[in-house]
Design an enzyme around this catalytic site. Structure first.
Site, PDB file in Angstrom:
ATOM      1  N   LYS A  79       7.138  29.309 -62.845  1.00 58.04           N
ATOM      2  CA  LYS A  79       7.325  30.450 -61.926  1.00 58.04           C
ATOM      3  C   LYS A  79       8.812  30.637 -61.665  1.00 58.04           C
ATOM      4  CE  LYS A  79       7.043  29.462 -57.369  1.00 58.04           C
ATOM      5  NZ  LYS A  79       8.171  29.839 -56.499  1.00 58.04           N
ATOM      6  N   ASN A  80       9.534  29.541 -61.455  1.00 60.92           N
ATOM      7  CA  ASN A  80      10.941  29.638 -61.054  1.00 60.92           C
ATOM      8  C   ASN A  80      11.876  29.936 -62.209  1.00 60.92           C
ATOM      9  OD1 ASN A  80      10.124  29.255 -58.482  1.00 60.92           O
ATOM     10  ND2 ASN A  80      10.816  27.141 -58.311  1.00 60.92           N
ATOM     11  N   ASP A  90      11.001  20.017 -54.634  1.00 59.65           N
ATOM     12  CA  ASP A  90       9.689  20.652 -54.829  1.00 59.65           C
ATOM     13  C   ASP A  90       8.599  19.647 -55.171  1.00 59.65           C
ATOM     14  OD1 ASP A  90      10.868  23.767 -56.344  1.00 59.65           O
ATOM     15  OD2 ASP A  90      10.912  22.982 -54.313  1.00 59.65           O
ATOM     16  N   ARG A 117      16.985  29.419 -45.239  1.00 52.11           N
ATOM     17  CA  ARG A 117      17.102  30.057 -46.562  1.00 52.11           C
ATOM     18  C   ARG A 117      18.129  31.200 -46.581  1.00 52.11           C
ATOM     19  NH1 ARG A 117      12.377  28.823 -49.365  1.00 52.11           N
ATOM     20  NH2 ARG A 117      13.627  29.017 -51.250  1.00 52.11           N
ATOM     21  N   CYS A 149      11.886  31.027 -43.946  1.00 50.58           N
ATOM     22  CA  CYS A 149      10.506  30.785 -44.371  1.00 50.58           C
ATOM     23  C   CYS A 149      10.118  29.438 -43.775  1.00 50.58           C
ATOM     24  CB  CYS A 149      10.392  30.801 -45.889  1.00 50.58           C
ATOM     25  SG  CYS A 149      10.959  29.311 -46.646  1.00 50.58           S
ATOM     26  N   ARG A 190       0.591  31.228 -54.952  1.00 49.53           N
ATOM     27  CA  ARG A 190       1.906  31.817 -55.272  1.00 49.53           C
ATOM     28  C   ARG A 190       2.516  31.141 -56.500  1.00 49.53           C
ATOM     29  NH1 ARG A 190       6.001  32.480 -50.488  1.00 49.53           N
ATOM     30  NH2 ARG A 190       7.112  33.172 -52.347  1.00 49.53           N
TER      31      ARG A 190
HETATM   32  C1  EPZ Z   1      15.060  27.522 -55.544  1.00 50.28           C
HETATM   33  O1  EPZ Z   1      15.152  28.115 -54.265  1.00 50.28           O
HETATM   34  C2  EPZ Z   1      13.579  27.445 -55.856  1.00 50.28           C
HETATM   35  N1  EPZ Z   1      13.014  28.795 -55.879  1.00 50.28           N
HETATM   36  C3  EPZ Z   1      12.886  26.605 -54.787  1.00 50.28           C
HETATM   37  O2  EPZ Z   1      11.536  26.486 -55.153  1.00 50.28           O
HETATM   38  C4  EPZ Z   1      13.518  25.218 -54.776  1.00 50.28           C
HETATM   39  O3  EPZ Z   1      12.928  24.458 -53.756  1.00 50.28           O
HETATM   40  C5  EPZ Z   1      15.020  25.340 -54.545  1.00 50.28           C
HETATM   41  O4  EPZ Z   1      15.609  26.202 -55.534  1.00 50.28           O
HETATM   42  C6  EPZ Z   1      15.731  24.001 -54.613  1.00 50.28           C
HETATM   43  O5  EPZ Z   1      15.496  23.414 -55.857  1.00 50.28           O
HETATM   44  C7  EPZ Z   1      13.204  29.566 -56.965  1.00 50.28           C
HETATM   45  O6  EPZ Z   1      13.853  29.174 -57.923  1.00 50.28           O
HETATM   46  C8  EPZ Z   1      12.573  30.930 -56.943  1.00 50.28           C
HETATM   47  P1  EPZ Z   1      18.734  26.922 -53.148  1.00 50.28           P
HETATM   48  P2  EPZ Z   1      16.593  28.614 -53.717  1.00 50.28           P
HETATM   49  O7  EPZ Z   1      19.517  28.193 -53.050  1.00 50.28           O
HETATM   50  O8  EPZ Z   1      17.432  29.076 -54.838  1.00 50.28           O
HETATM   51  C9  EPZ Z   1      21.069  26.477 -49.055  1.00 50.28           C
HETATM   52  C10 EPZ Z   1       9.235  26.489 -54.825  1.00 50.28           C
HETATM   53  O9  EPZ Z   1       8.540  25.731 -54.157  1.00 50.28           O
HETATM   54  N2  EPZ Z   1      21.633  27.794 -49.377  1.00 50.28           N
HETATM   55  O10 EPZ Z   1      18.990  26.027 -54.310  1.00 50.28           O
HETATM   56  O11 EPZ Z   1      16.333  29.556 -52.603  1.00 50.28           O
HETATM   57  C11 EPZ Z   1      19.567  26.530 -48.813  1.00 50.28           C
HETATM   58  O12 EPZ Z   1      19.284  26.870 -47.479  1.00 50.28           O
HETATM   59  C12 EPZ Z   1      10.532  26.998 -54.263  1.00 50.28           C
HETATM   60  O13 EPZ Z   1       8.970  26.863 -55.993  1.00 50.28           O
HETATM   61  C13 EPZ Z   1      22.635  28.312 -48.549  1.00 50.28           C
HETATM   62  O14 EPZ Z   1      23.037  27.689 -47.564  1.00 50.28           O
HETATM   63  O15 EPZ Z   1      17.186  27.282 -53.139  1.00 50.28           O
HETATM   64  C14 EPZ Z   1      19.130  25.134 -49.171  1.00 50.28           C
HETATM   65  O16 EPZ Z   1      19.363  24.294 -48.057  1.00 50.28           O
HETATM   66  C15 EPZ Z   1      10.714  26.585 -52.815  1.00 50.28           C
HETATM   67  N3  EPZ Z   1      23.145  29.531 -48.845  1.00 50.28           N
HETATM   68  C16 EPZ Z   1      20.073  24.734 -50.296  1.00 50.28           C
HETATM   69  O17 EPZ Z   1      21.182  25.632 -50.208  1.00 50.28           O
HETATM   70  C17 EPZ Z   1      22.732  30.259 -49.928  1.00 50.28           C
HETATM   71  O18 EPZ Z   1      23.261  31.367 -50.170  1.00 50.28           O
HETATM   72  C18 EPZ Z   1      19.470  24.875 -51.688  1.00 50.28           C
HETATM   73  O19 EPZ Z   1      18.872  26.156 -51.760  1.00 50.28           O
HETATM   74  C19 EPZ Z   1      21.717  29.722 -50.759  1.00 50.28           C
HETATM   75  C20 EPZ Z   1      21.194  28.483 -50.471  1.00 50.28           C
END
Ligand code: EPZ
Length: 434
Positions: free
Chosen positions: A22-23, A308, A125, A120, A400
């Site tokens: 999915k990702n 995850d 996020r 969420c 999802r």
């Molecule tokens: C991706 O989310 C995945 N989703 C998530 O999978 C996964 O848990 C996550 O990466 C971490 O591996 C998809 O790929 C669609 P991040 P993402 O940006 O990109 C902070 C699932 O279960 N952050 O790597 O949203 C954030 O809050 C989902 O399939 C900022 O501060 O995660 C987090 O603490 C859940 N500012 C950390 O970075 C930003 O602009 C990592 O988030 C972006 C992120």
């Protein structure tokens, strides 16, 4: 809302096949916005987030065809006529990954209006790092009324250094950089396999990307991108979920159609826990055994232990002898599943970012509530070893990101069935003559 009814006690035996990630599919669909020509994606999982993304792209004027029958995992996307480069709150609030269209839209159309995702269940996020990266490429970005507005006559290559590692932030900026004028060097990038898979697609479309999958990615901008055909990489988190299910139930399971080397951190951890695994080609064989030993886990960005898989690992830890300390480093509120596991008999104490799990505790069936995608998976795993019949409500969360999970689990011996909401038959209102 659908529920799962699961009777515990059956070891998982046989072979289960993993779907596409999915990702990886979500950014790949967003990448189609970068060209007027059709992009054909194979091995796309049939999950709700893909349907949401289809709706999102269609709302902009894209033609999105989801395959069916033998081609049911194929998606063809043609973004020739993009009337409205916008992602509405109604759609973004159901799937925050919708923000993945931001970089593509501003690169292709020169403007984009995307709803801020809002938080969420697992955390705030934010997308501040996406925005900072796009501003480095020359996008002028404002935020008002809950929307991000991005404008750029032409993006220009730049050096982008991410303050924090962000998966979709890396993907968003990467897509924008492919059409920027000049070279972009991105530092402190996410190294997840899904990022490399996206770059593979973009290069097939005519982009010039090197280093995807490492923390430094170089992009030489091109003037336009073409259509392409691409097969989405396997879902390592779905594979990991089934591997843990086999370990928990003491089964003998082949998890096929996966990339074992994407699972190194998990497989290494399972060796410490006392689970035998062997892999060859595209499958991992898991020989579950009764005696599991506690082992600590700290979630990290790839190639570390994936956040995850944290919820699913917690379910396993409840059945391991000893104390397992689980530290969640990526998201600030990703322990909702713990309270539901406690209701099933687990011994778990939360201390900030750490959960202390004391095992082995027998689990008993209960009525439990899914709160997010991976928490739902954790409850399914627990129910597979709980004594009695567990009812999991709000399984739309699991729909999802897991394709037909109840059919796949039933196919290897689990006692699981889905029950829809027993809605009373709607009685047609008598016609009232004005
Ligand atoms: C991706 O989310 C995945 N989703 C998530 O999978 C996964 O848990 C996550 O990466 C971490 O591996 C998809 O790929 C669609 P991040 P993402 O940006 O990109 C902070 C699932 O279960 N952050 O790597 O949203 C954030 O809050 C989902 O399939 C900022 O501060 O995660 C987090 O603490 C859940 N500012 C950390 O970075 C930003 O602009 C990592 O988030 C972006 C992120």
């Amino acid at each position: 809302m659908d529920k799962f009814v699961i009777r515990g006690g059956n070891p998982l035996l046989g072979t289960v096949r993993v779907s596409g990630a999915k990702n990886a599919a979500l950014p790949a669909m967003a990448a189609a916005l970068l060209t007027e020509e059709p992009v054909i994606l194979e091995n796309v999982p049939q999950v709700r987030d893909i349907e949401t993304t289809r709706k999102l792209l269609s709302s902009m004027g894209a033609e999105v065809e989801l395959g069916y029958g033998r081609a049911q995992h194929r998606t063809t996307i043609c973004c020739r006529n993009l009337a409205r480069p916008e992602a509405s709150y109604e759609l973004v609030k159901t799937m925050r990954a919708s923000t993945l269209v931001l970089g593509s839209l501003v690169a292709r159309c020169g403007r984009a209006r995307v709803s801020l995702p809002g938080g969420c269940a697992i955390g705030a996020r934010p997308i501040d790092l996406h925005i900072k990266g796009l501003e480095r490429l020359g996008a002028h970005i404002t935020q008002e009324h809950g929307y991000v507005e991005a404008n750029a006559s032409r993006l220009r290559g730049a050096e982008v250094v991410f303050d924090k590692i962000t998966v979709t932030g890396t993907e968003d900026v990467l897509m924008a950089a492919t059409l920027a004028d000049g070279e972009t060097i991105m530092q402190n990038c996410a190294r997840e396999p899904e990022v490399a898979d996206l770059a593979d697609l973009l290069n097939k479309m005519g982009a010039n990307i090197e280093g995807a999958g490492t923390s430094t990615i170089r992009v030489k901008g091109v003037s336009k991108l073409n259509g392409a055909r691409h097969r989405i990489c396997p879902d390592r988190i779905e594979a990991g979920t089934f591997i843990l299910a086999a370990a928990l139930t003491g089964g003998d399971l082949n998890v096929s159609g996966c990339e074992p080397h994407h699972l190194d951190a998990l497989l290494h951890k399972l060796t410490e826990v006392g689970v035998k695994t062997a892999h060859n080609g595209d499958s991992v064989r898991v020989l579950g055994s009764g005696d599991l030993k506690a082992s600590d886990v700290v979630t990290e960005e790839y190639p570390g232990f994936p956040t995850d898989m944290q919820a699913q690992y917690m379910a396993l830890a409840t059945q391991a002898e000893g104390t397992s300390i689980i530290t969640e480093n990526i998201f600030e509120n990703r322990f909702m599943h713990a309270l539901e596991l406690v209701r099933m008999g687990a011994n778990i104490k939360m201390e900030g970012r750490r959960a202390i799990v004391r095992g082995k505790t027998p689990l008993s069936a209960a009525a439990v509530l899914a709160s997010d995608l991976r928490a739902s998976a954790s409850l399914v795993l627990a129910a597979l070893v709980a004594d009695g019949e567990t009812i999991i409500d709000r399984v739309y969360h699991i729909d999802r990101g897991y394709e037909h999970i109840e059919e796949k689990l039933r196919g290897v011996g689990a006692q699981i069935r889905r029950i829809g909401e027993m809605l009373p038959k709607k009685v047609a209102a008598p016609l009232v003559r004005a």
